[in-house]
Design an enzyme around this catalytic site. Structure first.
Site, PDB file in Angstrom:
ATOM      1  N   ALA A  84       0.814  -1.212   0.000  1.00  0.00           N
ATOM      2  CA  ALA A  84       0.000   0.000   0.000  1.00  0.00           C
ATOM      3  C   ALA A  84       0.850   1.265   0.000  1.00  0.00           C
ATOM      4  O   ALA A  84       0.346   2.350  -0.264  1.00  0.00           O
ATOM      5  CB  ALA A  84      -0.934   0.014   1.206  1.00  0.00           C
ATOM      6  N   LYS A  85       2.144   1.132   0.337  1.00  0.00           N
ATOM      7  CA  LYS A  85       3.102   2.244   0.298  1.00  0.00           C
ATOM      8  C   LYS A  85       2.572   3.476   1.007  1.00  0.00           C
ATOM      9  O   LYS A  85       2.664   4.593   0.495  1.00  0.00           O
ATOM     10  CB  LYS A  85       3.499   2.561  -1.146  1.00  0.00           C
ATOM     11  CG  LYS A  85       4.189   1.405  -1.862  1.00  0.00           C
ATOM     12  CD  LYS A  85       4.624   1.803  -3.265  1.00  0.00           C
ATOM     13  CE  LYS A  85       5.341   0.658  -3.958  1.00  0.00           C
ATOM     14  NZ  LYS A  85       4.428  -0.454  -4.320  1.00  0.00           N
ATOM     15  N   ARG A  86       2.048   3.287   2.207  1.00  0.00           N
ATOM     16  CA  ARG A  86       1.509   4.404   2.962  1.00  0.00           C
ATOM     17  C   ARG A  86       2.627   5.223   3.588  1.00  0.00           C
ATOM     18  O   ARG A  86       3.671   4.693   3.973  1.00  0.00           O
ATOM     19  CB  ARG A  86       0.560   3.893   4.045  1.00  0.00           C
ATOM     20  CG  ARG A  86      -0.682   3.184   3.523  1.00  0.00           C
ATOM     21  CD  ARG A  86      -1.508   4.090   2.617  1.00  0.00           C
ATOM     22  NE  ARG A  86      -2.851   3.556   2.415  1.00  0.00           N
ATOM     23  CZ  ARG A  86      -3.318   3.046   1.284  1.00  0.00           C
ATOM     24  NH1 ARG A  86      -2.518   2.973   0.236  1.00  0.00           N
ATOM     25  NH2 ARG A  86      -4.561   2.618   1.190  1.00  0.00           N
TER      26      ARG A  86
END
EC number: 4.1.1.23
Length: 266
Positions: A84-86
């Site tokens: 999700a590369k938050r």
């Protein structure tokens, strides 16, 4: 990985791939795709990496499919890395962490990909919740996309690159952990010789780029050096293109895992 083979398979239901499987780009197509991948591979693959965006684009119904995919994969004993590369600050980062790293969340995953480029310290809520939950993080450090070098290879005033700085933070998180810590880095398998970077962070290295992006299993020792045994190689399109035939998916995943095992052992 010792038991099932050294391979992480992406679950990336983008429109073109759904079409190549003969599926519509809609919720039934998304459900069929995800269920087929999990049923075909969940008992033999060590790690799945669902790309959250390909589910989120369908709104709440797509997220419901993602929830079911995560639950089915984890029920089968497969680790789930949520891609999700938050990355954010304060309460917002804490909310992202709760979404994916809280055991009470329907999207609880074994690990989450995160972006440190608001400053490594901005990840603290995710680090702390991962520790409490027995989960982990994969921090973007040296990514396989060409644009990443603009930030990750930039040199700080102390002479270190931003990417090397992130690796240093992760090594500190993992200090003293055995056999290794739960805080890993994303390091592209397509980057060539990385001997100028200290990849020995006492943690896992998620390595995208094998297959469609051009890297091969044989490239891993040259790229990762002595840290190659800590690498979690990710293949997405290279496996998924063989669907919807379950036997073909399994055969492709087995072939990649065998090639990776041979390269790492050598």
């Amino acid at each position: 990985m010792d038991a099932r083979g050294p391979l992480c398979v992406g679950i990336d239901p983008h429109a073109a791939l759904l079409a190549s499987w003969g599926l519509n780009d809609d919720i039934p197509g998304l459900e069929k795709f995800s269920r087929t991948v999990v049923e075909a591979l969940a008992d033999s693959v060590a790690v799945f990496k669902p790309q959250a965006a390909f589910f989120e684009r369908f709104g709440s119904k797509g997220i419901a499919v993602l929830e079911q995919t995560v639950a089915d994969a984890r029920a089968a004993g497969t680790l789930v890395v949520m891609d999700a590369k938050r990355g954010d600050i304060g309460s917002t980062m804490a909310a992202y962490a709760e979404t994916f790293l809280s055991p009470s969340s329907p999207l609880f995953s074994d690990a989450l990909t995160v972006s440190p480029y608001l400053g490594y310290g901005s990840l603290e809520p995710a680090v702390e919740l991962a520790r409490r939950s027995g989960a982990g993080l994969f921090v973007l450090a040296l990514t396989s996309n060409p644009e990443g070098a603009e930030v990750q290879r930039a040199v700080r005033e102390d002479g270190r690159t931003i990417g090397a700085t992130m690796l240093g933070h992760l090594a500190a998180e993992n200090a003293g952990a055995a056999p290794m810590g739960s805080f890993g880095a994303v390091v592209g398998a397509t980057l060539g010789d990385l001997s100028s970077f200290d990849l020995d962070i006492n943690g896992p290295l998620l390595a995208p780029g094998i297959g469609a992006q051009g890297a091969t299993a044989a490239d891993l020792p040259a790229v990762f050096g002595a840290a190659v045994r800590n690498v979690v190689p990710n293949v997405s399109r290279g496996v998924l293109k063989h669907g919807p035939d379950a036997a073909a998916l399994r055969a492709s995943a087995t072939r990649f895992a065998d090639e990776i095992r041979a390269a790492v052992s050598a």
